[in-house]
Scaffold this motif. Structure first.
Motif, PDB file in Angstrom:
ATOM      1  N   THR A   1      89.726  45.622  81.831  1.00 17.93           N
ATOM      2  CA  THR A   1      89.182  45.418  80.490  1.00 17.93           C
ATOM      3  C   THR A   1      89.911  46.308  79.486  1.00 17.93           C
ATOM      4  OG1 THR A   1      87.021  44.923  81.437  1.00 17.93           O
ATOM      5  CG2 THR A   1      87.089  45.482  79.102  1.00 17.93           C
TER       6      THR A   1
ATOM      7  N   VAL B   1      88.240  42.516  76.381  1.00 22.03           N
ATOM      8  CA  VAL B   1      88.835  41.377  77.080  1.00 22.03           C
ATOM      9  C   VAL B   1      89.312  41.831  78.449  1.00 22.03           C
ATOM     10  CG1 VAL B   1      90.599  39.584  76.998  1.00 22.03           C
ATOM     11  CG2 VAL B   1      89.580  40.408  74.872  1.00 22.03           C
ATOM     12  N   ASP B   2      89.056  41.013  79.465  1.00 21.94           N
ATOM     13  CA  ASP B   2      89.662  41.218  80.773  1.00 21.94           C
ATOM     14  C   ASP B   2      90.121  39.863  81.296  1.00 21.94           C
ATOM     15  OD1 ASP B   2      87.281  40.018  81.282  1.00 21.94           O
ATOM     16  OD2 ASP B   2      86.633  41.409  82.841  1.00 21.94           O
TER      17      ASP B   2
ATOM     18  N   MET C   1      96.118  37.561  71.342  1.00 17.33           N
ATOM     19  CA  MET C   1      94.766  37.519  70.817  1.00 17.33           C
ATOM     20  C   MET C   1      94.632  38.272  69.506  1.00 17.33           C
ATOM     21  SD  MET C   1      92.643  37.932  74.398  1.00 17.33           S
ATOM     22  CE  MET C   1      91.093  37.453  73.665  1.00 17.33           C
TER      23      MET C   1
ATOM     24  N   ARG D   1      90.094  29.198  74.188  1.00 15.20           N
ATOM     25  CA  ARG D   1      90.490  30.001  75.353  1.00 15.20           C
ATOM     26  C   ARG D   1      91.592  29.318  76.161  1.00 15.20           C
ATOM     27  NH1 ARG D   1      85.918  32.901  78.929  1.00 15.20           N
ATOM     28  NH2 ARG D   1      85.468  33.580  76.806  1.00 15.20           N
TER      29      ARG D   1
ATOM     30  N   ILE E   1      91.906  34.294  81.021  1.00 13.01           N
ATOM     31  CA  ILE E   1      91.010  35.257  80.380  1.00 13.01           C
ATOM     32  C   ILE E   1      89.614  35.048  80.955  1.00 13.01           C
ATOM     33  CG2 ILE E   1      90.018  36.023  78.197  1.00 13.01           C
ATOM     34  CD1 ILE E   1      92.960  36.698  78.519  1.00 13.01           C
TER      35      ILE E   1
ATOM     36  N   ASP F   1      86.607  37.217  80.478  1.00 10.48           N
ATOM     37  CA  ASP F   1      85.504  37.518  79.569  1.00 10.48           C
ATOM     38  C   ASP F   1      86.045  38.009  78.231  1.00 10.48           C
ATOM     39  OD1 ASP F   1      83.403  36.904  81.365  1.00 10.48           O
ATOM     40  OD2 ASP F   1      83.682  38.856  82.345  1.00 10.48           O
ATOM     41  N   ILE F   2      85.364  37.556  77.168  1.00 10.40           N
ATOM     42  CA  ILE F   2      85.617  38.047  75.810  1.00 10.40           C
ATOM     43  C   ILE F   2      84.273  38.525  75.280  1.00 10.40           C
ATOM     44  CG2 ILE F   2      86.419  37.489  73.491  1.00 10.40           C
ATOM     45  CD1 ILE F   2      88.136  35.294  74.689  1.00 10.40           C
TER      46      ILE F   2
END
Length: 321
Positions: A75, A88-89, A125, A137, A164, A166-167
Motif C-alpha cells: 500500500t 492504493v495497493d 493515477m 480501474r 489494482i 484497493d483504492i
C-alpha cells in the motif's frame, strides 16, 4: 602380499573419475533454468533435464525460476490530479523468458519490478481525477501493464498482468462522496417526478381538448337538429299548418317551466303568468296528436283541452307547506 604403488593408483583414479563424472552431470528441475559460468563469464543456459558441464572449469551461476510469479505491491499514498490523497495497493504477475538477461541485466529482479510498478502506479493515477480514478480501474490496469512491461522487457521478463486491488480515499472524502451521490440521486428523482407531472399535465390537456372538441361537435349537431326542427316548423307554417307552431311553442314553454321548477335555490315558485297558457299549449299538442293518429285519440285529451283552467296565484313546490 604387499601392495604396489600401481595398485593404489588405480582405485584413486577410479574415485577421481567418478567425482569428475558426478561434478560434470547437472540435473535441472522442470520450470527452472540454470546459467553456466566459465571462469566467472556467462557461457550458456541449462534447460530442464540432464546436462553436462566441464567440472572445475564451468560452474552453475543463477538458478532462475521460469514459471509465472506473483509480486505483491504494498500500500502507498497517491495524490490525484485534483489533490485528493488515496491509499492504493495492487499485485503484479511476471514471467522470466530469458534467464541470462534476468540474471545479469538487473540486480535484484523482484525489487526492481516492485519499484517500477509502484512508481508507475503513482505516475498513472496521479494524472487522473478522483472520480475518473474510481470509475476507470480497467483503464488504469491496462496503462500500467503496457508501461511496466515495456520497461521490464530489457530484463528478459514478461509482465503479464498488473491489477489494482484497493483504492481507499480518506473517510471525510468518502462521506463527501456519499452526500454527493445522495444529492445526485435526489436530483434525478426530482427530475423524474417533474417529467411525470409534465406528462400528466400534457395528457390532461389533451383530454380536455378532446372533450371540448367532442362537446363542440355535440353542440353543433344539436344546433343542426334544432335548425332542422325550426325549418320544418317554418315549412309547416308556410303551408298553413298552425298546429306545428303551437307544438313548437308548447315544447319550449314546457322546457322553460321544467328549468324554473328544478332550480335548487328556491322552494316556492311564483307564477306571474296565466297557468291556462300552459294548458292551452298542451291542448295544441293534443290537437297535433289527433291529427297525426286520427280521430281515435283519447277523449280525455279533448276534454282537458277545452276545459277552462283555474289560475292559481303560485305553485308551491315545498312538500312540507
Amino acid at each position: 602380499m604387499p601392495f604396489s604403488g600401481f595398485d593404489v593408483l588405480i582405485p584413486v583414479l577410479v574415485v577421481l573419475v567418478l567425482l569428475l563424472v558426478f561434478a560434470g552431470i547437472k540435473t535441472v528441475p522442470q520450470g527452472y533454468n540454470y546459467t553456466v559460468e566459465r571462469f566467472g563469464r556467462y557461457t550458456r543456459t541449462l534447460s530442464p533435464g540432464l546436462n553436462i558441464i566441464v567440472p572445475f572449469i564451468d560452474r552453475l551461476g543463477a538458478r532462475m525460476n521460469m514459471m509465472e510469479q506473483v509480486l505483491d505491491v504494498p500500500t502507498q499514498e497517491v495524490i490525484t490530479k485534483d489533490n485528493a490523497t488515496v491509499s492504493v495497493d495492487g499485485v503484479a504477475f511476471y514471467q522470466v523468458l530469458n534467464a541470462a538477461q534476468a540474471a545479469y541485466q538487473v540486480a535484484g529482479l523482484e525489487n526492481a519490478i516492485l519499484n517500477l510498478t509502484m512508481t508507475n502506479i503513482r505516475s498513472v493515477m496521479g494524472s487522473m481525477d478522483l472520480d475518473e480514478l474510481l470509475s476507470n480501474r480497467d483503464a488504469i490496469n491496462d496503462r500500467l501493464l503496457h508501461i511496466v512491461d515495456d520497461a521490464a522487457n530489457i530484463w528478459g521478463i514478461k509482465v503479464t498482468r498488473v491489477e489494482i486491488k484497493d483504492i481507499n480515499p480518506p473517510k471525510n472524502l468518502v462521506d463527501s462522496m456519499a452526500r454527493q451521490m445522495m444529492a445526485e440521486r435526489d436530483r434525478r428523482a426530482e427530475i423524474l417526478v417533474a417529467e411525470g407531472r409534465k406528462q400528466a399535465q400534457i395528457l390532461e390537456a389533451e383530454g380536455r381538448r378532446e372533450a371540448a372538441f367532442r362537446d363542440a361537435e355535440a353542440r353543433e349537431r344539436a344546433a343542426e337538429a334544432e335548425a332542422r326542427a325550426t325549418q320544418m316548423v317554418s315549412d309547416a307554417i308556410a303551408k298553413g299548418d298552425l298546429q306545428a307552431l303551437n307544438y313548437f311553442v308548447a315544447q319550449k314553454y314546457t322546457e322553460a317551466m321544467a328549468q324554473i321548477g328544478s332550480a335548487p335555490n328556491s322552494k316556492v315558485v311564483l307564477m306571474p303568468m296565466e297557468a291556462s297558457a300552459l294548458i292551452g299549449s298542451l291542448g295544441g299538442i293534443g290537437q297535433i296528436a289527433r291529427e297525426v293518429f286520427g280521430s281515435d285519440a283519447p277523449s280525455s285529451t279533448r276534454t282537458s283541452s277545452s276545459r277552462p283552467a283555474a289560475q292559481p296565484p303560485f305553485v308551491n313546490r315545498d312538500p312540507t307547506s
